[in-house]
Design a protein around this motif. Sequence first.
Motif, short mmCIF file in Angstrom:
data_model
loop_
_atom_site.label_atom_id
_atom_site.label_comp_id
_atom_site.label_asym_id
_atom_site.label_seq_id
_atom_site.Cartn_x
_atom_site.Cartn_y
_atom_site.Cartn_z
N TYR A 43 0.72 -1.27 0.05
CA TYR A 43 0.30 0.15 -0.11
C TYR A 43 0.73 1.22 0.17
N ILE A 45 1.00 4.67 1.49
CA ILE A 45 0.78 5.59 2.96
C ILE A 45 1.29 6.75 2.68
N VAL A 52 9.88 14.08 6.67
CA VAL A 52 10.16 12.40 6.00
C VAL A 52 8.45 13.54 4.42
N GLU A 60 4.02 -5.39 3.65
CA GLU A 60 3.71 -6.23 4.94
C GLU A 60 3.95 -7.47 4.17
N VAL A 80 6.78 -5.11 8.63
CA VAL A 80 6.35 -3.34 7.70
C VAL A 80 7.52 -2.77 7.07
N VAL A 85 11.32 6.41 2.49
CA VAL A 85 10.92 7.23 3.63
C VAL A 85 12.67 7.27 3.31
N PRO A 86 13.57 8.61 4.06
CA PRO A 86 14.91 7.93 5.23
C PRO A 86 15.21 6.85 5.60
N THR A 93 9.61 -2.77 10.44
CA THR A 93 8.97 -2.27 11.51
C THR A 93 8.33 -3.60 12.39
N ASN A 95 5.41 -5.15 14.26
CA ASN A 95 4.62 -5.97 15.07
C ASN A 95 3.62 -7.33 15.33
N ILE A 129 16.28 7.29 13.74
CA ILE A 129 14.76 6.27 12.98
C ILE A 129 14.49 6.36 13.74
N ASN A 132 11.12 9.17 15.43
CA ASN A 132 10.24 9.29 13.94
C ASN A 132 9.45 8.36 13.73
N SER A 133 10.17 6.75 14.13
CA SER A 133 9.49 5.71 13.92
C SER A 133 8.40 6.04 15.17
N GLY A 136 5.44 8.30 14.23
CA GLY A 136 4.44 7.37 13.69
C GLY A 136 3.49 5.80 13.77
N TYR A 140 -0.16 5.53 14.82
CA TYR A 140 -1.16 4.86 13.96
C TYR A 140 -2.38 4.23 15.10
#
Length: 321
Positions: A43, A45, A52, A60, A80, A85-86, A93, A95, A129, A132-133, A136, A140
């Motif tokens: 997808y 985002i 960013v 994912e 994910v 992104v930088p 990530t 989850n 990183i 900022n991660s 986000g 979410y």
Amino acid sequence: MFELLFTDSSFIRRFMIVRKTTNASSTAWQKDASGHMKRSLTYTISISNPLVGKLSTATENQTLYKESRDGQYYLLDSEVYTHDVPYHDYFYTQNRYYIISNSKRKCRLRVYTDVKYKKQPWGLVKSFITKNSWSGIEDYFRQLEAELLEVEAEMNQGGGDTGKIGGLRRRRRTYSRTLPEHMKPNKQYGQDPEQRRDSNMGPIEMSSPHGWSSTTLVIGMSLILLILTLMNLGLFFKLWAMEDVAHHMYLSTKQRLRERNEARLAPDYMPRQGPEYQSREDAQLLKNVLQDSINLLEQLRSSLLVLHKNFAMANRTAAPH
Ligand code: HC3
């Protein structure tokens, strides 16, 4: 809950619209060689972080473990990868979703999240990183939680159709949520997350893996920065003083040279110094100039050493532990 989150449900489609997620596509759930179920999604985002770019494609990969029991509990891992992104090649990530049925109409959802590194970046980059991660990810899951609570409210009102929004206002209720260590609420807000939410205290206090709160870290680092600034100020004044010394040296040498020339040009009736005496005086003058230069260079060396130490200290302070 499993169907809401991990099938092509109207809830997840609506949630994607809310999150401005587009171009979503997924493979069907399929059993792999070890008996786990797998699927992968792609997808685009949209990202609100100004550091960013606005959009990023993402992949994912989800694994539903075979230990899961339909309608009772589900254990699902998802990885994910955000591609645009930088520093995207450094991290992904992970989850872990845990769904446990409490009763016929109730279940508990737990989510564990971690930012994993494929390769180790430089200290400052890593903290950039991670920070900022996490912001986000937090954003979410807060939104996901809010949307799920809304659906629950709809269901409790007897609607039961999870696809409709139906103009309902969000109902606040007591709920529990397990946050990872670094996101746990600070004691001053009390242990009840609802209390913290209602008190409208602004951002959640984060703490480091060592248990220090971010405020303590900020105060500590500010102190270190203050000390470094003071040391640099000292160094600045020392260099200033050295410049002064150099200027005086220059003036006195100039004066001595002028006196010597005057002596050379003195009228004939004045007693003249012999050539031997003059060369001895020249040598002495040169020696003085050299000695002064050595002193100055030594002072410069010690000042540069202090500066070097300060830089090393500043680097160590800036790098995360
Ligand atoms: C925050 C995030 C983008 C969004 C990712 C989402 C929320 C996407 C939906 C998934 O179901 C869950 C999920 C997991 C990871 C989330 C990403 C983690 C990092 C990424 C940021 C935009 C990256 C910013 C880091 C930086 C600035 C170093 O590039």
